[in-house]
Design a protein around this motif. Structure first.
Motif, short mmCIF file in Angstrom:
data_model
loop_
_atom_site.label_atom_id
_atom_site.label_comp_id
_atom_site.label_asym_id
_atom_site.label_seq_id
_atom_site.Cartn_x
_atom_site.Cartn_y
_atom_site.Cartn_z
N ASP A 407 17.27 -12.58 -9.89
CA ASP A 407 17.26 -12.55 -11.26
C ASP A 407 16.54 -11.43 -11.94
O ASP A 407 15.20 -11.11 -11.73
N GLY A 408 16.87 -10.89 -13.24
CA GLY A 408 16.52 -9.78 -13.72
C GLY A 408 16.79 -8.40 -13.17
O GLY A 408 16.47 -7.62 -13.88
N ILE A 409 17.55 -8.40 -12.24
CA ILE A 409 18.04 -7.06 -11.72
C ILE A 409 19.41 -6.74 -12.08
O ILE A 409 20.44 -7.61 -11.83
N LYS A 410 19.66 -5.63 -12.86
CA LYS A 410 20.78 -5.41 -13.12
C LYS A 410 21.79 -4.91 -11.80
O LYS A 410 21.14 -4.20 -11.10
N ARG A 411 22.84 -5.41 -11.69
CA ARG A 411 23.76 -5.35 -10.53
C ARG A 411 23.84 -3.89 -10.29
O ARG A 411 24.66 -3.27 -10.95
N PRO A 412 23.33 -3.29 -8.86
CA PRO A 412 23.64 -2.15 -8.82
C PRO A 412 25.09 -1.75 -7.79
O PRO A 412 25.62 -2.99 -7.38
N VAL A 413 25.54 -0.51 -7.90
CA VAL A 413 26.68 -0.21 -7.07
C VAL A 413 26.02 0.66 -6.01
O VAL A 413 25.81 1.74 -6.21
N LEU A 414 25.83 0.12 -4.74
CA LEU A 414 25.28 0.79 -3.50
C LEU A 414 26.10 1.36 -2.66
O LEU A 414 26.17 2.61 -2.20
N TYR A 415 27.31 0.69 -2.35
CA TYR A 415 28.20 1.23 -1.52
C TYR A 415 29.48 1.71 -2.08
O TYR A 415 30.25 0.88 -2.77
N GLN A 416 29.73 2.68 -2.17
CA GLN A 416 30.96 3.54 -2.40
C GLN A 416 31.89 4.26 -1.58
O GLN A 416 31.72 5.46 -1.38
N PRO A 417 32.74 3.38 -1.05
CA PRO A 417 33.72 4.03 0.18
C PRO A 417 34.56 4.97 -0.61
O PRO A 417 34.72 5.20 -1.65
N VAL A 418 34.80 6.00 0.45
CA VAL A 418 35.75 7.28 0.16
C VAL A 418 37.04 7.12 0.35
O VAL A 418 37.50 5.95 1.04
#
Length: 444
Positions: A407-418
């Protein structure tokens, strides 16, 4: 006893053989008398290159020559002393101890009091330990000596930061085939006869030298002593001379240079270059198991989910090598090299992993949201553990879209497939679930 070469000793620089002495080796006879006679190394000796600028300005600083054997490190140091009217003293770190160094420094101090400087050339300087390297510093700082060190190892790893900060590192390169041909012509002039070699054999001789001028002159000296009826072919030369072993230190700088070349050739999808560097390492005596491990790492780091089979290919090749041994098992590793080079590439998983590690470090010990925690005790139920958890198998499309970050963490985008290989399909899945997540959470 130190291996000291002091230009003040009688006959030290002349190299002339006395009565009844053995003839001088060709490499000694052809030693350049001026910097202009040095073959190669234009990148440090040219008019606009570091040494050229230093000499023209009359301001020579302490230097570290880094390069392979036989490229002129000792010769250039001796000629620098000659050009600047400095007394030349040569020592080898292999044979020189602390008492010897003290004598060298004391001699340099006396010469300085008498108005003459000293250029101290230290061969294999990387073999001195930290304390010995530190011992040079006060004598460099007060002008007692001008230090010129020579090393075949990477100075960044082998020399003290304090010593490096007071010196300029100059990289000397292995001699090119053109340089070696010039050296051969100079040797033929000194011998007053041409080598008894056909053109292809002459090329082979240069290749045998492997960029080492001293090695080439030693080979030329052998060839010139032969009595032959007609010029020798490449094959005839090969039967008379052993090819010089390629320079390769399994624990040194060359080891890391070649594995870097192999890795980048695979990453660059060049199977021919990758096979070449793979073969170079094997020829140098590298352990095939080390190569198997590194190939597996390449599959994980650079190919990953663009071709999930790549990792299995590497592991199977590794297992095949363990069962067959050398040299048969090396073919399985070579085939893995080809497969990796031609496989689609992605580092999306690698970058996602590194980003996740950074985020984990930044967020410290933040707990998971309570709705995804188990509640095996009454107290935990009362604290809200598990409350509001949606079982994904019961949700539409088997996907609840709940939040699983603290809670409290803005959802990140970690995996960005090519858009390459199998990751093209994974990208579609990532986008599908991202869209569904927004819908489940009440977004647009």
């Amino acid at each position: 006893m130190a291996d000291l070469f002091d230009s003040g000793d009688a006959g030290a620089q002349s190299g002339e053989a006395g009565a009844g002495a053995a003839p001088r080796p060709l490499a000694d006879r052809l030693r350049p008398r001026t910097l202009a006679e040095v073959i190669g190394q234009a990148q440090v000796l040219g008019p606009e290159a570091p040494l050229g600028v230093m000499l023209s300005s009359g301001s020579l600083s302490s230097l570290i020559f880094w390069g392979p054997p036989g490229v002129g490190k000792t010769t250039i140091a001796r000629l620098l002393a000659q050009e600047t009217d400095l007394h030349f003293v040569q020592i080898s770190a292999i044979f020189t101890g602390v008492p010897d160094l003290k004598r060298v420094f004391e001699g340099a101090r006396i010469r300085r009091q008498n108005g003459q400087g000293t250029l101290l050339f230290v061969d294999e300087i990387h073999r001195f330990n930290k304390a010995q390297q530190d011992g040079f510093l006060p004598h460099m700082e007060d002008g007692t000596i001008l230090l010129v060190g020579a090393t075949t190892e990477n100075p960044s790893f082998e020399l003290n930061a304090a010593l490096l900060s007071r010196s300029q590192v100059l990289v000397l390169e292995r001699l090119s085939l053109t340089d070696l041909e010039r050296l051969t012509q100079r040797a033929e002039q000194a011998l007053e006869r041409a080598l008894p070699l056909l053109p292809e054999a002459r090329d082979a001789l240069h290749q045998m030298a492997d960029g080492d001028g001293r090695a080439l002159l030693n080979l030329i000296e052998q060839v010139s002593a032969w009595t032959v009826k007609q010029p020798l072919s490449r094959e005839a030369l090969a039967t008379r001379l052993m090819r010089r072993a390629a320079k390769y230190d399994k624990s040194g700088d060359e080891h890391y240079n070649l594995i870097s070349a192999l890795h980048k050739s695979v990453r660059g999808s060049d199977p021919d270059a990758a096979l070449y560097w793979f073969a170079r390492m094997l020829e140098g005596g590298e352990d095939p198991r080390y190569l198997a491990r590194r190939l597996t790492r390449m599959a994980v780091e650079d190919i990953a989910l663009a071709d999930p089979q790549a990792q299995a290919v590497c592991l199977q090749a590794w297992e095949t090598y363990e069962r067959l041994g050398s040299p048969e098992g090396e073919l399985a590793l070579a085939q893995a090299v080809i497969y990796l080079a031609l496989a689609p590439k992605t580092n999306a998983g690698y970058m996602a992993y590194k980003a996740a590690r950074r985020l984990a470090k930044e967020t410290g010990s933040m707990p998971p949201p309570k709705h995804i925690l188990n509640a095996p005790t009454k107290l935990m139920e009362e604290q809200g553990y598990g409350t509001g958890y949606n079982y994904d198998h019961d949700a539409e499309d088997g996907f609840s879209g709940q939040n699983y970050f603290p809670d409290g963490i803005k959802r990140p985008v970690l995996y960005q497939p090519v858009e390459r290989g199998f990751e093209r399909d994974l990208r579609k899945r990532v986008e599908f679930f991202a869209k569904k997540r927004i819908q489940r959470q009440g977004g647009d």
